[in-house]
Design a protein around this motif. Structure first.
Motif, PDB file in Angstrom:
ATOM      1  N   ALA A 112       0.849  -1.191   0.000  1.00  0.00           N
ATOM      2  CA  ALA A 112       0.000   0.000   0.000  1.00  0.00           C
ATOM      3  C   ALA A 112       0.885   1.242   0.000  1.00  0.00           C
ATOM      4  O   ALA A 112       1.891   1.299   0.723  1.00  0.00           O
ATOM      5  N   TYR A 113       0.514   2.221  -0.809  1.00  0.00           N
ATOM      6  CA  TYR A 113       1.142   3.540  -0.765  1.00  0.00           C
ATOM      7  C   TYR A 113       0.113   4.519  -0.230  1.00  0.00           C
ATOM      8  O   TYR A 113      -1.028   4.559  -0.709  1.00  0.00           O
ATOM      9  N   VAL A 114       0.504   5.302   0.775  1.00  0.00           N
ATOM     10  CA  VAL A 114      -0.446   6.178   1.444  1.00  0.00           C
ATOM     11  C   VAL A 114       0.107   7.599   1.508  1.00  0.00           C
ATOM     12  O   VAL A 114       1.314   7.823   1.537  1.00  0.00           O
ATOM     13  N   SER A 115      -0.825   8.545   1.514  1.00  0.00           N
ATOM     14  CA  SER A 115      -0.497   9.951   1.739  1.00  0.00           C
ATOM     15  C   SER A 115      -0.907  10.268   3.168  1.00  0.00           C
ATOM     16  O   SER A 115      -2.102  10.231   3.504  1.00  0.00           O
ATOM     17  N   VAL A 116       0.085  10.550   4.006  1.00  0.00           N
ATOM     18  CA  VAL A 116      -0.169  10.701   5.439  1.00  0.00           C
ATOM     19  C   VAL A 116       0.370  12.034   5.949  1.00  0.00           C
ATOM     20  O   VAL A 116       1.070  12.761   5.233  1.00  0.00           O
ATOM     21  N   THR A 121       7.893  14.588  12.323  1.00  0.00           N
ATOM     22  CA  THR A 121       9.002  14.662  11.390  1.00  0.00           C
ATOM     23  C   THR A 121      10.003  15.728  11.803  1.00  0.00           C
ATOM     24  O   THR A 121       9.652  16.721  12.465  1.00  0.00           O
ATOM     25  N   VAL A 122      11.259  15.529  11.405  1.00  0.00           N
ATOM     26  CA  VAL A 122      12.325  16.475  11.745  1.00  0.00           C
ATOM     27  C   VAL A 122      12.103  17.810  11.057  1.00  0.00           C
ATOM     28  O   VAL A 122      12.347  18.882  11.628  1.00  0.00           O
ATOM     29  N   SER A 123      11.605  17.786   9.822  1.00  0.00           N
ATOM     30  CA  SER A 123      11.379  19.012   9.078  1.00  0.00           C
ATOM     31  C   SER A 123      10.249  19.815   9.707  1.00  0.00           C
ATOM     32  O   SER A 123       9.224  19.264  10.110  1.00  0.00           O
ATOM     33  N   LYS A 124      10.391  21.118   9.776  1.00  0.00           N
ATOM     34  CA  LYS A 124       9.383  21.981  10.372  1.00  0.00           C
ATOM     35  C   LYS A 124       8.286  22.354   9.396  1.00  0.00           C
ATOM     36  O   LYS A 124       7.230  22.826   9.798  1.00  0.00           O
ATOM     37  N   ASP A 125       8.526  22.152   8.100  1.00  0.00           N
ATOM     38  CA  ASP A 125       7.565  22.576   7.085  1.00  0.00           C
ATOM     39  C   ASP A 125       6.945  21.414   6.320  1.00  0.00           C
ATOM     40  O   ASP A 125       5.832  21.538   5.813  1.00  0.00           O
ATOM     41  N   LEU A 126       7.650  20.291   6.225  1.00  0.00           N
ATOM     42  CA  LEU A 126       7.181  19.184   5.403  1.00  0.00           C
ATOM     43  C   LEU A 126       6.572  18.101   6.294  1.00  0.00           C
ATOM     44  O   LEU A 126       7.220  17.129   6.675  1.00  0.00           O
ATOM     45  N   PHE A 127       5.295  18.296   6.624  1.00  0.00           N
ATOM     46  CA  PHE A 127       4.614  17.361   7.520  1.00  0.00           C
ATOM     47  C   PHE A 127       3.953  16.211   6.765  1.00  0.00           C
ATOM     48  O   PHE A 127       3.624  15.189   7.358  1.00  0.00           O
ATOM     49  N   ALA A 128       3.711  16.376   5.472  1.00  0.00           N
ATOM     50  CA  ALA A 128       3.026  15.344   4.688  1.00  0.00           C
ATOM     51  C   ALA A 128       4.044  14.433   4.018  1.00  0.00           C
ATOM     52  O   ALA A 128       5.125  14.873   3.616  1.00  0.00           O
ATOM     53  N   LEU A 135       1.914  -4.757   3.789  1.00  0.00           N
ATOM     54  CA  LEU A 135       0.882  -5.163   4.732  1.00  0.00           C
ATOM     55  C   LEU A 135       1.104  -6.615   5.154  1.00  0.00           C
ATOM     56  O   LEU A 135       0.708  -7.555   4.472  1.00  0.00           O
ATOM     57  N   ILE A 136       1.749  -6.737   6.294  1.00  0.00           N
ATOM     58  CA  ILE A 136       1.972  -8.048   6.906  1.00  0.00           C
ATOM     59  C   ILE A 136       1.190  -8.075   8.207  1.00  0.00           C
ATOM     60  O   ILE A 136       0.350  -7.217   8.450  1.00  0.00           O
ATOM     61  N   GLU A 137       1.434  -9.056   9.032  1.00  0.00           N
ATOM     62  CA  GLU A 137       0.719  -9.133  10.305  1.00  0.00           C
ATOM     63  C   GLU A 137       1.064  -7.940  11.185  1.00  0.00           C
ATOM     64  O   GLU A 137       2.161  -7.389  11.136  1.00  0.00           O
ATOM     65  N   GLU A 138       0.102  -7.524  12.003  1.00  0.00           N
ATOM     66  CA  GLU A 138       0.318  -6.423  12.934  1.00  0.00           C
ATOM     67  C   GLU A 138       1.375  -6.808  13.981  1.00  0.00           C
ATOM     68  O   GLU A 138       1.506  -7.981  14.336  1.00  0.00           O
ATOM     69  N   PRO A 139       2.124  -5.815  14.521  1.00  0.00           N
ATOM     70  CA  PRO A 139       2.072  -4.401  14.134  1.00  0.00           C
ATOM     71  C   PRO A 139       2.884  -4.128  12.874  1.00  0.00           C
ATOM     72  O   PRO A 139       3.897  -4.789  12.625  1.00  0.00           O
ATOM     73  N   LEU A 140       2.412  -3.129  12.103  1.00  0.00           N
ATOM     74  CA  LEU A 140       3.114  -2.753  10.880  1.00  0.00           C
ATOM     75  C   LEU A 140       4.402  -2.020  11.218  1.00  0.00           C
ATOM     76  O   LEU A 140       4.475  -1.267  12.194  1.00  0.00           O
ATOM     77  N   PRO A 141       5.446  -2.198  10.396  1.00  0.00           N
ATOM     78  CA  PRO A 141       6.613  -1.328  10.522  1.00  0.00           C
ATOM     79  C   PRO A 141       6.234   0.092  10.133  1.00  0.00           C
ATOM     80  O   PRO A 141       5.151   0.346   9.605  1.00  0.00           O
ATOM     81  N   CYS A 142       7.125   1.048  10.360  1.00  0.00           N
ATOM     82  CA  CYS A 142       6.786   2.468  10.193  1.00  0.00           C
ATOM     83  C   CYS A 142       6.586   2.868   8.736  1.00  0.00           C
ATOM     84  O   CYS A 142       6.022   3.921   8.455  1.00  0.00           O
ATOM     85  N   GLY A 143       7.035   2.064   7.791  1.00  0.00           N
ATOM     86  CA  GLY A 143       6.848   2.394   6.385  1.00  0.00           C
ATOM     87  C   GLY A 143       8.010   3.178   5.806  1.00  0.00           C
ATOM     88  O   GLY A 143       8.679   3.931   6.505  1.00  0.00           O
ATOM     89  N   ASP A 144       8.237   3.013   4.498  1.00  0.00           N
ATOM     90  CA  ASP A 144       9.325   3.711   3.808  1.00  0.00           C
ATOM     91  C   ASP A 144       8.814   5.029   3.241  1.00  0.00           C
ATOM     92  O   ASP A 144       7.758   5.080   2.606  1.00  0.00           O
ATOM     93  N   ILE A 145       9.565   6.099   3.438  1.00  0.00           N
ATOM     94  CA  ILE A 145       9.169   7.430   2.971  1.00  0.00           C
ATOM     95  C   ILE A 145       9.690   7.645   1.554  1.00  0.00           C
ATOM     96  O   ILE A 145      10.884   7.561   1.291  1.00  0.00           O
ATOM     97  N   LEU A 146       8.767   7.928   0.621  1.00  0.00           N
ATOM     98  CA  LEU A 146       9.146   8.217  -0.762  1.00  0.00           C
ATOM     99  C   LEU A 146       9.322   9.712  -0.982  1.00  0.00           C
ATOM    100  O   LEU A 146      10.195  10.123  -1.739  1.00  0.00           O
ATOM    101  N   LYS A 147       8.452  10.511  -0.347  1.00  0.00           N
ATOM    102  CA  LYS A 147       8.495  11.951  -0.597  1.00  0.00           C
ATOM    103  C   LYS A 147       7.891  12.697   0.575  1.00  0.00           C
ATOM    104  O   LYS A 147       6.965  12.211   1.227  1.00  0.00           O
ATOM    105  N   VAL A 166       1.670  11.789  -7.638  1.00  0.00           N
ATOM    106  CA  VAL A 166       1.002  12.911  -6.976  1.00  0.00           C
ATOM    107  C   VAL A 166       1.384  14.185  -7.710  1.00  0.00           C
ATOM    108  O   VAL A 166       2.475  14.288  -8.285  1.00  0.00           O
ATOM    109  N   CYS A 167       0.482  15.161  -7.721  1.00  0.00           N
ATOM    110  CA  CYS A 167       0.848  16.482  -8.240  1.00  0.00           C
ATOM    111  C   CYS A 167       1.187  17.382  -7.058  1.00  0.00           C
ATOM    112  O   CYS A 167       0.507  17.378  -6.029  1.00  0.00           O
ATOM    113  N   HIS A 168       2.267  18.128  -7.214  1.00  0.00           N
ATOM    114  CA  HIS A 168       2.778  18.991  -6.154  1.00  0.00           C
ATOM    115  C   HIS A 168       3.208  20.310  -6.779  1.00  0.00           C
ATOM    116  O   HIS A 168       4.207  20.364  -7.488  1.00  0.00           O
ATOM    117  N   ASN A 169       2.390  21.334  -6.566  1.00  0.00           N
ATOM    118  CA  ASN A 169       2.622  22.639  -7.172  1.00  0.00           C
ATOM    119  C   ASN A 169       2.646  22.513  -8.704  1.00  0.00           C
ATOM    120  O   ASN A 169       1.658  22.083  -9.283  1.00  0.00           O
TER     121      ASN A 169
END
Length: 349
Positions: A112-116, A121-128, A135-147, A166-169
């Protein structure tokens, strides 16, 4: 036509595989309607906050009908929606604004790819963030960040399931999911650049073509976007990008979709104007005006219906189920009283 308050249409609806049912996110649940009669059949209850995505699993058949849902509660649910019955639940622990599921013919893993949104996050401006979850058995790992971005954006999946973006600006970021199918690899990315803010985009059903609409009303067509070398940046004025432009709209393009055979492109704007373009010639035809700003426009996936049944979500709190081939409305469904307009629930669109 499905009518109701703003809270009753929080994201794009989805047709069942046989186009006989329409699934619609309605606040914290998903309502299932009959396309033929307009009557509500059942609802999927289980999320605790607004549902942001509903996806029909195309593995559904006459016996089993599956769908995936995501919500601001951070949960991803798998349902058998005819019963209805909750089959699986996964918790990302982050509010999910958009979800795409990679089909099994692209990846043997359940991805699954999700927009969360993540305020830790360490960045003060990039919260998304766009994240990948296996998707394996619970609990899920934190997931890999693409953008990382300033705010969550809807994710668009190509009909083939191989590309998503995704479109961004003024840019469209596209990933090839097949390159990220192995667990240890991240999908490869390319970026399409435009000179104006991009408002919406869509993938061609069977070719490596992408259409995008901008805030000025222009529609751009990029060809050969996914040739396997998705590691470059392409701009509209680059002769190698094979980009063409359709001009007619005078306002922001809000809906965009290809016909199921890919020969036609439908574009709509806030004023309710809907245009159908011949992709090869650029010839256009203006369809009957929709008397409200257009928010979403989807087709049924039933190949026997071609481009026949469409759902048009508008800002006057309704969904019109329309047969484009015979030019008539299919059904009308009453979600709530027509004059009922609850307060905006704050769900981003």
């Amino acid at each position: 036509m499905i009518r109701g308050g703003r809270n009753n249409i929080t994201s794009a609806p989805a047709f069942s595989k046989d186009a006989k049912k329409l699934l619609l996110c309605t606040a914290n649940s998903v309502s299932v309607y009959s396309v033929a009669t307009g009557l509500k059949i059942t609802s999927l209850e289980g999320h605790t906050t607004p549902v942001t995505t509903v996806i029909v699993d195309l593995k559904s058949d006459d016996t089993f009908t599956y769908c995936w849902t995501s919500s601001l509660d951070g949960k991803i649910h798998l349902w058998e929606f005819s019963e209805p019955k909750l089959l699986k639940a996964f918790d990302t622990h982050l509010p999910i604004y958009s979800l795409v599921m990679i089909p099994s013919h692209v990846s043997c893993s359940l991805i699954a790819y999700v927009s969360v949104e993540d305020y830790s996050t360490v960045s003060k401006d990039l919260f998304a963030q766009i994240r990948r979850f296996i998707l394996i058995e619970e609990p899920l790992p934190c997931g890999d960040i693409l953008k990382e971005m300033e705010e969550p954006k809807p994710i668009v999946l190509s009909p083939s399931g191989e590309l998503f973006g995704v479109c961004h600006n003024c840019n469209i970021h596209i990933w090839n999911a097949s390159f990220g199918a192995p667990k240890h690899l991240m999908p490869k990315e390319t970026t399409l650049r435009h000179t104006q803010l991009i408002s919406v985009f869509a993938f061609h059903p069977n070719q490596k073509i992408l259409a995008a609409g901008d805030v000025t009303g222009r529609v751009l067509i990029w060809k050969d976007i996914g040739n396997g070398e998705l590691a470059s940046v392409k701009s509209e004025d680059d002769p190698e990008s094979s980009c063409t432009t359709f001009n007619w709209h005078s306002a922001e393009v809000t809906v965009l979709n290809f016909s199921s055979d890919g020969a036609l492109l439908y574009s709509g704007v806030k004023e309710g104007d809907l245009v159908v373009w011949e992709l090869d010639t650029g010839k256009k035809q203006l369809l009957p005006k929709i008397e409200s700003p257009l928010l979403y426009f989807i087709f049924s996936s039933d190949p026997t219906l071609s481009s026949g049944i469409a759902a048009l979500c508008t800002a006057n709190h309704c969904v019109q189920l329309y047969n484009l081939l015979s030019d008539h409305e299919v059904s009308e469904v009453q979600v709530c009283e027509r004059n009922h307009q609850p307060d905006n629930d704050g769900v981003r669109r």
